[in-house]
Design a protein around this motif. Structure first.
Motif, short mmCIF file in Angstrom:
data_model
loop_
_atom_site.label_atom_id
_atom_site.label_comp_id
_atom_site.label_asym_id
_atom_site.label_seq_id
_atom_site.Cartn_x
_atom_site.Cartn_y
_atom_site.Cartn_z
N ASN A 275 -55.33 5.69 -46.59
CA ASN A 275 -54.05 5.73 -45.87
C ASN A 275 -53.72 4.39 -45.23
OD1 ASN A 275 -53.36 8.32 -46.50
ND2 ASN A 275 -53.98 9.22 -44.54
N LYS B 80 -52.39 2.37 -47.92
CA LYS B 80 -51.11 2.87 -48.42
C LYS B 80 -49.97 2.61 -47.43
CE LYS B 80 -50.61 7.44 -49.09
NZ LYS B 80 -50.60 8.73 -49.81
N GLY C 209 -49.73 15.08 -48.76
CA GLY C 209 -49.77 15.52 -47.37
C GLY C 209 -50.98 16.38 -47.03
N ILE C 210 -52.02 16.26 -47.84
CA ILE C 210 -53.23 17.06 -47.56
C ILE C 210 -54.36 16.19 -47.01
CG2 ILE C 210 -55.03 18.53 -48.60
CD1 ILE C 210 -53.08 19.78 -50.31
N PHE D 208 -57.14 5.78 -36.15
CA PHE D 208 -57.60 7.17 -36.23
C PHE D 208 -58.99 7.25 -35.64
CE2 PHE D 208 -54.45 9.54 -38.59
CZ PHE D 208 -53.62 8.52 -39.06
P1 ADP Z 1 -50.26 11.78 -47.60
O1 ADP Z 1 -50.77 10.41 -47.40
O2 ADP Z 1 -50.61 12.37 -48.91
O3 ADP Z 1 -48.79 11.91 -47.29
P2 ADP Z 1 -51.87 12.52 -45.34
O4 ADP Z 1 -52.22 13.88 -44.84
O5 ADP Z 1 -52.98 11.61 -45.67
O6 ADP Z 1 -50.92 12.76 -46.56
O7 ADP Z 1 -50.98 11.84 -44.23
C1 ADP Z 1 -49.91 12.54 -43.62
C2 ADP Z 1 -48.83 11.57 -43.14
O8 ADP Z 1 -49.35 10.81 -42.05
C3 ADP Z 1 -48.45 10.55 -44.17
O9 ADP Z 1 -47.40 11.05 -44.97
C4 ADP Z 1 -48.02 9.36 -43.32
O10 ADP Z 1 -46.66 9.50 -42.96
C5 ADP Z 1 -48.83 9.48 -42.08
N1 ADP Z 1 -49.98 8.54 -42.06
C6 ADP Z 1 -51.25 8.80 -42.41
N2 ADP Z 1 -52.04 7.73 -42.25
C7 ADP Z 1 -51.26 6.74 -41.77
C8 ADP Z 1 -51.50 5.38 -41.38
N3 ADP Z 1 -52.70 4.80 -41.45
N4 ADP Z 1 -50.43 4.66 -40.91
C9 ADP Z 1 -49.21 5.22 -40.83
N5 ADP Z 1 -48.94 6.50 -41.19
C10 ADP Z 1 -49.94 7.26 -41.65
#
Ligand code: ADP
Length: 398
Positions: free
Chosen positions: A302, A305, A362-363, A391
């Motif tokens: 994440n 990403k 979103g999992i 986190f």
């Molecule tokens: P996904 O990445 O498949 O959407 P996740 O459960 O991993 O699902 O994350 C949920 C949401 O949290 C993401 O859609 C994103 O908007 C937000 N998110 C997660 N990690 C980060 C991060 N490191 N920085 C910013 N936003 C994040």
């Protein structure tokens, strides 16, 4: 001189009279005070007696031979004896667990600590029993020792505890059943989906020249849908797998879990031109390696990403002890998360962005939460939008 003698005698008589009156008045006052004190003590006795008679708990006095000397109304009512009858019994007659040895032990313990609390069973006159919570005190009075006991019938409490335990067990069973269902369902769903996907692909390949643009576009949508559904099912499968019995806990170096995860993300990290730093002092923890690798993989994935496109991504992994538990973190300098979404991001299928901007189901974070909670920890996020997110999660030491 006669007159003088008379006067003196009169004076003396008066003095004696005054003296007698003063003594009498004093005596009266004393008696009044005494009567008032007596009234007060009678009053106190009356209050104490009333309280004993109306107390919800049972109250007993016994001597050192376990002979009951007094029992209040609650005690005689609950045990089914007349008040005068109960004062002729021994503790042995109301407590089936009573033995002389136990009583001797209790007395010697009480001579040290003066009071003690324990649970036992009481038997009523008609032979029925109930669980009793007992609190006893030892008192010496006029050279003899006495035991004063307060007893509470805890049938209701026991029933509530048993009901709670039963509810918990049935909740656990239904939870396990649900997980099993999610696992089987997602596993079995992949098969027909594979069929749909392969026939649509076949359709596209064989009939591409017979279809117009619109037809080809529709087939493209169908394929996209099938691929996305497969990813959703795979993620659900992964989610339902967290905490399965074939993933036992063992002591492991947290650094290894972090390194394996980071290595697996090597290509993505290179593409993003990212630097990933793992603190050199990550300790040993108690956990399941496969799940902790997954946890880091999701968090670091994440961080890559959701990087900020204005600067190269920087991710750092660290940990420190906080009051007996290990607080770990994965910090990035990415796009950040607004505070109102701090909770929502951990819920299953919850996303903050459309699929057109960031790919995903979103999992990922829901899996992280499940992994951390199964390890007895908590997970949360702190962030400054546009600057980065951290986190945090807690783990237990090995
Ligand atoms: P996904 O990445 O498949 O959407 P996740 O459960 O991993 O699902 O994350 C949920 C949401 O949290 C993401 O859609 C994103 O908007 C937000 N998110 C997660 N990690 C980060 C991060 N490191 N920085 C910013 N936003 C994040």
């Amino acid at each position: 001189s006669n007159a003088i003698r008379l006067t003196l005698a009169a004076l003396l008589a008066t003095a004696v009279l005054v003296g007698v009156v003063v003594v009498l008045v004093r005596q009266m006052e004393r008696e009044q005070r005494h009567a008032a004190a007596l009234r007060r003590s009678e009053e106190r006795l009356h209050f104490a007696q009333f309280a004993l008679d109306h107390a919800a708990d049972m109250v007993f006095w016994a001597d050192r031979d376990a002979q009951i000397l007094y029992a209040n109304a609650a005690a005689s009512d609950r045990l089914g004896y007349r008040p005068d009858e109960i004062a002729t019994l021994s503790i042995a007659q109301i407590d089936p667990e009573f033995t002389p040895a136990m009583w001797t032990d209790l007395l010697s313990e009480l001579s040290q600590s003066r009071s003690k609390r324990f649970e036992t069973t009481h038997r009523t006159r008609d032979g029925a029993t109930y669980p009793a919570e007992v609190s006893v005190n030892y008192v010496e009075f006029n050279g003899a020792g006495y035991v004063c006991g307060f007893v509470r019938d805890i049938t209701e409490r026991r029933r509530a505890e048993a009901a709670l335990a039963e509810k918990t067990a049935s909740l656990e069973a239904s939870n396990a059943e649900l997980e099993q269902f999610a696992y089987v369902a997602s596993h079995d769903l992949r098969e027909p989906l594979r069929m749909v996907n392969s026939f649509v692909t076949l359709l596209a390949r064989r009939f591409a020249d017979k279809l117009d643009d619109e037809g080809r576009e529709y087939i493209g949508f169908a394929q996209e849908g099938a691929v996305r559904m497969d990813r959703l099912i795979l993620d659900l499968l992964e989610y339902s797998r967290v905490g399965r019995l074939d993933r036992p806990f063992a002591p492991l170096p947290l650094a290894r879990a972090a390194e394996v995860a980071v290595k697996a993300l090597g290509v993505a990290a290179d593409e993003a031109g990212a630097t990933i730093e793992i603190a050199p002092d990550l300790p040993e923890v108690l956990g399941n390696e496969e799940e902790l690798v997954r946890l880091y993989q999701n968090l670091v994935g994440n961080a890559l990403k959701y990087r900020h496109l204005d600067r190269p991504a920087k991710v750092s992994l660290g940990a420190e002890w906080r009051g007996g538990e290990l607080m770990c973190w994965v910090a990035d300098n990415g796009i950040g998360i607004a505070p109102q979404y701090y909770e929502r991001v951990f819920r299953i299928f919850q996303r903050l962005h459309g699929r057109d901007r960031y790919d995903g189901t979103g999992i990922g974070l829901a899996i992280c939460k499940k992994i951390v909670e199964r390890h007895g920890g908590r997970i949360w996020v702190e962030s400054v939008p546009d600057q980065g997110s951290t986190f945090f999660f807690t783990l237990k030491g090995a």
